[in-house]
Design a protein around this motif. Structure first.
Motif: not given
Length: 297
Positions: A266-274, A10-14, A238-243
């Motif tokens: 594609e924009i995703y949220s950074i998951g709880s692990t990271i 799940t740290s692949a953050d999708m 891909f772009i990820s972000n923490s809130y």
């Protein structure tokens, strides 16, 4: 051709929907918040809003990786069905989880000698690993074999460029990666560290950029410098972000302006692990580019 499974964690953050749409299997990291353990299950157990809301209020957090026994049970669930496996783990420069996956894979190879099990240290993180997984899905859907996917992974995983910046240093100070004095000065001066993931899969600070808006431009400049085909880049981003989705969108808008041939953003949220380590305010940009090497750092 034997049926095979593309797998990651799940740290692949999708999103859960993205994993399902691309037919990717995943296993869960774990995290502890204020003494209670939760699975990193794509914000199913604890919502995105609650997770980052509690982070903002100063919750004590720590993470734990997937152990060998968990990987064995996870891998065996597919092997029993006669399926081969290609699994990508979070970079060894960030976590020891890839070693656990490789140990488990070797154990399962002894138990299921007729099955193929590839367990890779991706040297990637967050949605950078997600972008690599997404590429493997494209190859699978083109009819490529598991062996061809394994060859591609080994040959191209270092071409996944990672560039990210942080506008809130709270988690970095709390985790000891930034001293309190440096953090205070950085906050007062509105300094945002710009980092990347190097050829060994390690997080490396690169620059100190003043103001968030300059960071938006700087990561896009890094994309122009390192991406495949320069301004003619025509693959996915891909772009990820923490809130901080508005920051991610601002970067996406600049990319659209500068790279008219880009395939998808594609924009995703950074998951709880990271997210336990970044806190709020991190934006990360991932794209296909030149191979990461020692000179980049």
């Amino acid at each position: 051709m034997n049926e095979y499974v593309i797998s990651t964690c799940t740290s692949a953050d999708m999103t859960k929907e993205k994993f399902e749409a691309r037919n990717v299997e995943y296993c869960n990291f774990h995290y502890e918040m204020d003494g209670v353990t939760y699975p990193d299950d794509l914000f199913q157990t604890m919502s995105l809003e609650e997770f980052y809301g509690r982070i903002a209020k100063g919750a004590d957090v720590k993470t734990s990786q997937i152990n060998v026994d968990e990987f064995c049970n996870y891998f065996e669930s597919f092997l029993k069905e006669g399926k081969d496996i290609i699994h990508l783990s979070l970079s060894s420069g960030i976590s020891g989880v890839s070693n656990s996956a490789i140990v488990a894979a070797n154990m399962m190879k002894e138990k299921y000698p007729d099955r193929k099990i590839y367990a890779f240290d991706s040297l990637c993180a967050s949605s950078g690993m997600g972008l690599l997984v997404d590429k493997l899905c494209d190859l699978r859907d083109e009819g490529k074999s598991i062996d061809e996917l394994a060859e591609f992974t080994e040959a191209h995983k270092k071409e996944l460029q990672h560039w990210f910046f942080c506008t809130d240093l709270t988690a970095f100070i709390k985790g000891g990666r930034v001293t309190k004095t440096a953090g205070f000065i950085g906050t007062v001066m509105n300094i945002c560290p710009l980092l990347h993931v190097d050829h060994e899969g390690k997080l490396i600070p690169m620059e100190k950029v003043r103001t968030k808006k300059k960071c938006f431009k700087r990561v896009v400049e890094k994309m122009e410098q390192y991406c495949q085909n320069g301004l003619d880049y025509a693959d996915k981003v891909f772009i990820s972000n923490s809130y901080c989705p508005e920051d991610a969108q601002a970067v996406a808008d600049l990319i659209r302006e500068k790279f008219p041939k880009v395939k998808d953003i594609e924009i995703y949220s950074i998951g709880s692990t990271i997210g336990c380590h970044t806190g709020i305010g991190t934006t990360a940009l991932f794209f296909w580019g030149s191979e990461r090497c020692a000179s980049d750092s």
